[in-house]
Structure formats: C-alpha cells, structure tokens
Design a protein around this motif. Structure first.
Motif, PDB file in Angstrom:
ATOM      1  N   ASP A 525       0.438   7.185   5.649  1.00 21.37           N
ATOM      2  CA  ASP A 525      -0.424   7.031   4.477  1.00 21.37           C
ATOM      3  C   ASP A 525      -0.122   5.707   3.778  1.00 21.37           C
ATOM      4  N   LYS A 531      -5.284   7.942   2.095  1.00 17.23           N
ATOM      5  CA  LYS A 531      -5.865   8.711   0.981  1.00 17.23           C
ATOM      6  C   LYS A 531      -6.760   7.825   0.136  1.00 17.23           C
ATOM      7  N   ARG A 536     -10.112  10.702   0.630  1.00 18.21           N
ATOM      8  CA  ARG A 536      -9.841  12.097   0.975  1.00 18.21           C
ATOM      9  C   ARG A 536      -8.405  12.455   0.584  1.00 18.21           C
ATOM     10  N   GLN A 537      -8.232  13.701   0.200  1.00 22.63           N
ATOM     11  CA  GLN A 537      -6.883  14.153  -0.127  1.00 22.63           C
ATOM     12  C   GLN A 537      -6.063  14.452   1.129  1.00 22.63           C
TER      13      GLN A 537
END
Ligand code: VG1
Ligand code: CO
Length: 543
Positions: A525, A531, A536-537
């Motif tokens: 990440d 993210k 998007r989570q």
C-alpha cells in the motif's frame, strides 16, 4: 453452395497480444462483429484449406448462434472438415484434447471463461493451434494485423446444421461431424489415472462435492465421477450447463463459490470439495476445513505425481507463471528438476510442454495442467487430487500440512481491485514502474529489496521476448510483492496485487494467511498508494 462476400470495414476491438476476443454479448451481437474476427483468423492462417477445425464452446448465451455463423464462414473459406461438440458444447481442455487426438489444424473455442454470461454478460472466442494450445503471439499478432485491413468476409448461404444430433453432415464442400463432447476426453483421463483405485475410493464411502457452477464441466464431471467412477448421484452439484450460469458468476473463488466454501468448513463437510469455471479449465480443491491455494496445489501435485500412473515415470520439469508462489520451485529443487517462470497466461507453457521441458504447469489463478493437453484442465486436477488421496490414504488437510512441514510454507494471497477507472490504474502502474530502479536495496521495516523490475520473459524454445509482464518486488527473505493489470476483464481496469512470504519453520507456521501477510500488505500500500489512488478501502476479492 452459394458463397456471399459481405463488405465490411477494418475491425477494432481486439487487443494486440491477446489470444482472442472477450467482450459483452451485446458487442458480439453487432452486425459483422463476430464475422470480422472469424474472417481475420481465416485470413491469417496459411494452410487451412481442406484442413480440420475443432469448434465448440462453454454453452453460454450466444454460443449456438455463433457456431452456426462460424460453420458457414469456415465452409466459405475452404475448410475441409469441422468437428463440433454436440449442442455446440466443448470444455476448453476437451477442445485441446480433441484437436490433438484428431490431428486437427486448430480449433475455435467460444467462451469468456470465468466471466459472467447471459444476454448482459460476456462472450468470447479464441483460436487454438494444432498442438491444442492457445495461439502464440506470432499467430495472434498475425490475426490482429488482419483485423486492421479487412474489407470483406465470406459466408455460405445454407441452412443451420443440426448440432443436437451426433453424426456427419455436409455444409457445401465442408464435412461437419457432430461428436460426443465427453468421450475423447474421458478416454484420455482413463489412460492417466488409476480408475480402479478411484472406484474403490468412492465405493469405500469417500464423499466429494463437485460444483460445476452451471457451466461446461457438468456433463464431463457427471460422466466421469458419477458414471465411470461410481461416485454417488448428487456428487456433482449445479451440473446442468445454463446459458446464464444460473445468474451466477462461474469463477471458482471464495466469493463466487461461497456455498462450496461454507460447506467445506461446516461440521458435516465431505472429504473433498472442488469447482471449475465457465469453460472448465480452472479448478479449486478444498479438504475438510482447508482450502488448497492453487500455488500449493501445483506444489503438492508435483511432489506426489509419481503416485499417479500417467506420471509414474517422473517429471521432465515444472513451469509456473511469475505471480504464482514459489512453493513449486522448492519441490522442483528437491527432485532435481528445473522450474520455469513464465508470464501470466497458458500460452507461454505450450513451447515448454512441446519441447519436453516441463510436464506440469500451474497458475495461481486456479489453473493446473500437464502435458496431456495444452490448456489448463479443471477436472484433470480434481482427478489428480483424488488419485493422490487414494494412493496416500490420507485426508487432504494432512497431505497439505505435511507438505508445508517438509518443504516449508509459502503464504500466498491475491488481492483484486476490480472495476477501477482505467486511467487511474494505469497511472498507478506507470508511477510504480518509474520508481523501480530507486527501490533496489531499499529497506521496509527490516525487509530489504533484492530485486525490483518489470518482468520480461525470453522463451527458451523460440527466443521470443515478452516484456512488461508485471512489476515484481522481491525481498532478501524470499518475500515478493507483485502488481499487474488484468487482461481478461471487460469493465474498467482490474489491478491484481500478489503477496508471498516464505516460512520454513513448521513451528512458526500459522493458519491465518492474511495475518501472516499483513506486513507485506502494508508495504504494498505504501509503495503503490493503493488505498489513496484507487479510492478503495481494500480489495474487492481476496483469494
Ligand atoms: C486471468 C488469470 C490468468 C489466466 C487468465 C485466463 O488473467 O490471472 O492466470 O491465465 O485469466 O484464464 P488476468 O489477465 O485477468 O489476470 V481463463 O480461465 O480466462 O482461460
Ligand atoms: Co477458464
């Protein structure tokens, strides 16, 4: 036979480098669309005149109409004979088997594989060459070039062929043979596996749940598992192929095969669970209370193949796609075999199999297969596992855990971010690529980067080079983070993040894969800005 020449315009739609077309049904229903692609294939293939073509599909919506069109065009283009599965049905591995067995020039397979079907779903068509496998890039490039210069296509004016009755018919100068879609494939399976031992396994009360997901594998699984091997009726669930797959998504993963996962983790779970996809080339295998990750499946199959009659003589080598975990590499090392690393997609295995450099191949995306055909083969993998279980007399969970103890465990997971905005996903990948050089030697919470590149493959048989096959970041401890864009979706962009970590010590191995991968998920990440840039989570599918 009257042949009509229909004027058309150069065709846009196929992506270069892909083995076929995968689009919405509504796109395929546009005038001339399928015809243009078929004519591009016929134009690109030299030596097709008087040759045999195998034709069949996974039974999804538009299958029958498309086959009638293709037959009329094949006749108009001088094809000698078409071999078609009854009702237009052929699984992808069965088509590969039939092309090889009958020495056909090639085949046209109608499927969009694991993509949804029905009038609003997807349709697809791809050309396979005479070895039974997906066309290599030289051929797909030639087809692509033809799509750009088409001015007309040829089609016979003739009534539809009755595909529901087996037998021979004539379409102008072309013979059409409608065959049993299962027979040749079943005969090949009987050569490879110890059917007697499998009959004894089922007679002894072994319980299997095979979920055909209302796709093509139903008739094959019923004939072989419930027919030849005597598994009780009801072993195969969702066994009726339906044009819309019963409204389901025929992708055997924890989301779309949830009912199977729930059953295998329930108190009354059978001994084994399995499922296949739309066109029958994928497989998943579960034991009671355990899901066998496809990368582990390849490794376990490789380690136990000698127990299966068709592979008793040993393996020539193993091949896996780059994002597939390195569990198979450890088995290959132990057996003194080479393990080839190829780009994603089965077409890259064809040369290795033809040259006798590999016997088993696998992909993390639920694809496993061998040199028996030139496609991945879902039901073959299920029979392989059944044969291994029968020979070892152990439950699947024990076989897998024993494998981890002996070889170490490669924790592995794929996180898919589906339906992203194409530009945003491409920018994410491009920015990451631009930073790869600066990552060499970098340290992330104690993990140092040993290699960061965009995977390129040089085919050891024909020397062809395929570049840009996915960003891989390999760490000194053997962990890997891989990112690539899917090439099979039809809506927006799908970004795939692959995570792998190796734990050699059985005492430190935990059951929770996602927990074991948490540090790598965080690094990924951090590196790619997942993210933030996707908005998007988290991923839409974790497998
Ligand atoms: C996916 C899988 C890949 C597989 C391909 C075709 O491709 O990741 O491993 O070979 O589907 O499988 P992508 O580009 O979406 O990641 V199938 O069952 O459509 O023949
Ligand atoms: Co498939």
């Amino acid at each position: 036979m009257t042949i009509r020449t229909v004027e058309t315009t150069p065709f846009e739609g196929q992506k270069p480098g892909t083995s076929g077309l995968r689009k919405k049904v509504t796109v395929f229903q546009q005038p001339h669309y399928l015809e243009n692609f078929a004519q591009a294939v016929f134009n690109a293939l030299e030596g097709l005149a008087d040759a045999t073509l195998v034709i069949g599909g996974d039974g999804r919506f538009h299958n029958a109409e498309a086959i009638q069109t293709i037959l009329k065009m094949a006749a108009a283009n001088g094809v000698g004979k078409a071999v078609v599965g009854q009702s237009g049905l052929l699984s992808t591995p069965a088509a590969s088997c039939i092309i090889r067995k009958r020495g056909a020039f090639g085949g046209l397979i109608l499927s969009a594989s694991h993509n949804p079907g029905g009038p609003k779903g997807d349709f697809g068509i791809k050309y396979n060459i005479g070895n039974g496998g997906p066309a290599p890039e030289a051929v797909t490039d030639a087809i692509y070039a033809e799509t750009g210069r088409l001015t007309s296509y040829r089609i016979a004016e003739a009534p539809d062929i009755d595909l529901d009755s087996m037998g021979e018919a004539q379409l102008g100068g072309m013979a059409v043979e409608v065959i049993d879609p299962v027979a040749d494939y079943q005969a090949l399976m009987a050569e490879l596996f110890d059917f007697e031992a499998l009959r004894a396994l089922f007679a002894g009360g072994f319980r299997l749940r095979f979920d055909a997901m209302h796709a093509i594998t139903g008739p094959y699984a019923r004939a072989i598992l419930e027919g030849a091997l005597g598994a009780p009726e009801g072993t195969v669930v969702n066994g009726e192929p339906l044009p819309d797959f019963g409204g389901q998504h025929p992708d055997p993963n924890p989301v779309h095969a949830k009912a199977l996962f729930d059953e295998m983790f329930s108190a009354n779970a059978p001994d084994m669970g399995a499922a296949s996809d739309g066109d029958g080339d994928r497989n998943i295998v579960l034991g009671r209370g355990i899901y066998v990750a496809p990368s582990d499946s390849l490794a376990v199959i490789a380690a136990n193949a000698h127990l299966v009659p068709g592979y008793a003589g040993g393996l020539a080598g193993i091949a896996r796609s780059m994002p597939t975990s390195r569990a198979a590499d450890r088995v290959a090392e132990g057996l003194g075999l080479s393990c080839h690393e190829t780009p994603t997609g089965w077409k890259f295995f064809g040369n290795l199999l033809d040259a006798g450099k590999a016997t088993l191949c696998g992909e993390e995306s639920a694809g496993t297969g061998s040199n028996h055909v030139r496609e991945k083969d879902g039901l073959w993998a299920v029979l392989m596992w059944l044969n291994i279980v029968a020979a070892r007399g152990e439950p699947i969970a024990d076989i897998v855990r024993g494998h981890w103890q002996e070889h170490g465990r490669n924790y592995y997971s794929r996180h898919d971010y589906e339906g992203l905005e194409v530009a945003a996903a491409e920018a994410l990948m491009n920015d990451l690529r631009a930073r790869l050089d600066s990552l060499a030697g970098a340290n992330f919470g104690g993990l140092s980067v040993a290699l960061a590149d965009d995977f390129a493959y040089e085919d050891p048989v024909d020397g062809s080079v395929s570049k840009g096959q996915g960003v891989r970041i390999c760490f000194a401890d053997g962990s890997r983070i891989i990112l690539r864009m899917s090439g099979t979706g039809t809506e927006g962009a799908t970004l795939r993040l692959y995570l792998e970590r190796f734990e050699p010590d059985p005492a430190k191995q935990t059951q929770d894969t996602q927990a074991a991968l948490t540090p790598l998920i965080a690094i990924a990440d951090d590196l790619a800005g997942l993210k933030q840039r996707t908005g998007r989570q988290g991923p839409s599918v974790v497998s």
